[in-house]
Design an enzyme around this catalytic site. Sequence first.
Site, PDB file in Angstrom:
ATOM      1  N   LYS A  34       0.863  -1.189   0.000  1.00 53.35           N
ATOM      2  CA  LYS A  34       0.000   0.000   0.000  1.00 53.35           C
ATOM      3  C   LYS A  34       0.893   1.230   0.000  1.00 53.35           C
ATOM      4  CE  LYS A  34      -3.226   2.682   2.897  1.00 53.35           C
ATOM      5  NZ  LYS A  34      -4.142   2.710   4.051  1.00 53.35           N
ATOM      6  N   LYS A  87     -10.401  12.954   7.605  1.00 56.24           N
ATOM      7  CA  LYS A  87      -9.890  12.660   8.940  1.00 56.24           C
ATOM      8  C   LYS A  87     -10.014  13.910   9.812  1.00 56.24           C
ATOM      9  CE  LYS A  87      -6.574   9.095   7.599  1.00 56.24           C
ATOM     10  NZ  LYS A  87      -7.200   7.962   8.328  1.00 56.24           N
ATOM     11  N   ARG A 132      -7.527  -0.444   0.898  1.00 58.31           N
ATOM     12  CA  ARG A 132      -8.001  -1.728   0.389  1.00 58.31           C
ATOM     13  C   ARG A 132      -8.439  -1.636  -1.074  1.00 58.31           C
ATOM     14  NH1 ARG A 132     -12.310  -1.913   5.120  1.00 58.31           N
ATOM     15  NH2 ARG A 132     -10.437  -1.016   6.062  1.00 58.31           N
TER      16      ARG A 132
HETATM   17  N1  BES Z   1      -4.218   4.858   6.657  1.00 60.84           N
HETATM   18  C1  BES Z   1      -5.321   4.580   7.490  1.00 60.84           C
HETATM   19  C2  BES Z   1      -4.975   3.649   8.650  1.00 60.84           C
HETATM   20  C3  BES Z   1      -4.048   4.174   9.700  1.00 60.84           C
HETATM   21  C4  BES Z   1      -4.551   4.774  10.841  1.00 60.84           C
HETATM   22  C5  BES Z   1      -2.680   4.032   9.585  1.00 60.84           C
HETATM   23  C6  BES Z   1      -3.682   5.236  11.837  1.00 60.84           C
HETATM   24  C7  BES Z   1      -1.823   4.490  10.550  1.00 60.84           C
HETATM   25  C8  BES Z   1      -2.322   5.085  11.685  1.00 60.84           C
HETATM   26  C9  BES Z   1      -6.440   3.941   6.681  1.00 60.84           C
HETATM   27  O1  BES Z   1      -6.525   4.308   5.360  1.00 60.84           O
HETATM   28  C10 BES Z   1      -7.728   4.307   7.344  1.00 60.84           C
HETATM   29  O2  BES Z   1      -8.071   5.453   7.323  1.00 60.84           O
HETATM   30  N2  BES Z   1      -8.436   3.317   7.889  1.00 60.84           N
HETATM   31  C11 BES Z   1      -9.678   3.515   8.535  1.00 60.84           C
HETATM   32  C12 BES Z   1     -10.620   2.496   7.983  1.00 60.84           C
HETATM   33  C13 BES Z   1     -12.043   2.732   8.312  1.00 60.84           C
HETATM   34  C14 BES Z   1     -12.538   4.007   7.669  1.00 60.84           C
HETATM   35  C15 BES Z   1     -12.864   1.568   7.808  1.00 60.84           C
HETATM   36  C16 BES Z   1      -9.501   3.325  10.029  1.00 60.84           C
HETATM   37  O3  BES Z   1      -8.757   2.443  10.427  1.00 60.84           O
HETATM   38  O4  BES Z   1     -10.104   4.080  10.788  1.00 60.84           O
HETATM   39 ZN    ZN Z   2      -4.776   4.950   4.491  1.00 62.61          ZN
HETATM   40 MN    MN Z   3      -7.665   6.076   5.093  1.00 65.11          MN
END
Ligand code: BES
Ligand code: ZN
Ligand code: MN
Length: 479
Positions: A243, A255, A329
């Site tokens: 990724k 975010k 994903r």
């Molecule tokens: N890149 C993030 C995951 C992440 C979070 C990496 C904190 C490192 C530190 C990923 O793309 C993300 O935003 N995931 C979400 C998924 C959810 C929206 C289903 C998450 O984990 O909140």
């Molecule tokens: Zn991400």
């Molecule tokens: Mn994300």
Amino acid sequence: MFKNIKIGTSPKQFVLLAVGADRKVPPHAYRSNSGAKDALKHALFTGSMGEIVAGPGQFVLVGLGKKEARTPLAFRTLGARLLAALDKAKIDSVLIVSDELNAAQGQSIAEGMGLAQWRFDDHRGTASRAKEPKGVLTVEGGDSDLHKSFIRGLALAQSINVARQFAATPPNVCRPNWVGSEAKRMARQSSLRCRVIDVAQAKKLGMGGLVAVGQGSSVPPCLVVIEHRPTRARGGHLVLVGKTITYDTGGYSLKVNNGMVGMKYDKCGGAAVLGAMHAIAAQKLPIRVTAILAVAENMVSDDAYRPDDIITLHNGVTVEVTNTDAEGRLVLADALAYATSTLKPDYIVDVATLTGGVVVALGAFCAGLFCENDGFRASVESAAARTDERVWRLPLWSEHRDFMRSRHADILNSNPARQAYPIQGAAFLSYFVDEKTPWAHIDIAGVASKENAGSSPTGVGPTGYGVKLLTELATSLAG
Ligand code: BES
Ligand code: ZN
Ligand code: MN
């Protein structure tokens, strides 16, 4: 700080005496250096693990403690601290003399030195000055096994540093096109083949996930394909997918303020894969390995994809987007489906900073591992154990796959029920790999970068997690 570490001899070298808690002088140190015994009488030196006293005469004393204290991590940390101590004492050449160190421990020390040497000073301006790296540290391993293990440890650190350098590069510099050219440059240096599938080709190939995630950015997404094709290969074809989100704002599912900072590290899966390819090429491993970096920048704009969009991915599976922040994903899915349809892999591993949930569950202690193939999982787990890059298995059942079903499309990219986020990610990805191909998904969101240095030899910042694990896995598959 040292600009470089060299393995070799030098005329005015100090003798580095590494001894255990008993502070026994190795006999060969007596023969070459009558002062060894006196040096070890140094009042402050007890010989416990990690202790360093630089400069009683021409000696550097290093404590290795009792056998129980001698873990690989302790040796890496020792190496890192040794580098700083030598720099401080202005010692730039050492001959290692020890009866206690085996090859693996020597390799760990060298790895720690190499990791500690890495600095990220590319972006210092006029208001702060980087300590100019000067001079070369020369290390002589003494007996030939130790000497060779030092060379191996330093080389491995270099590959890990490739990943750290890439990961640390800020998102205004490291944009998707930059990843493409940087990967090509690195591939050329390592004699690897590299091609970039641009957005026009990605559209033709039906990669609706990669295209959607990247369409909010002024710099289009791409797939980077790097190939290691040795003439005499064993052990089948291993595909590594990383990724590589150069920045993750979350997109329209934006975010919240403090959740965004640090999202330059959302490319650390790709960084691990790049570093591993560097190591695999350097070691000329006799196994075919193909790396795919799924590269995009997840931004907000009037072109950006949005929640409720339905998109079609490379293998024809349709996805209802419920959350644009579950973007990793989507790009990985196209890369996995592409690998499956065109590369005929025998094994696939994807590495991704996929979910915040895995950080909640496992912290910075280990990565989350999903792999339902018992044999392949054993290979990944033993590679993890050997490299000290820990993984912990999480489940992936048909119930989890069903949980991703959508009313209006085949699947959702995220189920709005806030449950089992890391598993949802894995369950989603499972729709894009062939059931018969052993596949492991490794969620590295908690281990890719560190906010507290602790005793880790990499300190604060990108860790390069995954480089060793993937390289060791390739080594073991090559048999
Ligand atoms: N890149 C993030 C995951 C992440 C979070 C990496 C904190 C490192 C530190 C990923 O793309 C993300 O935003 N995931 C979400 C998924 C959810 C929206 C289903 C998450 O984990 O909140
Ligand atoms: Zn991400
Ligand atoms: Mn994300």
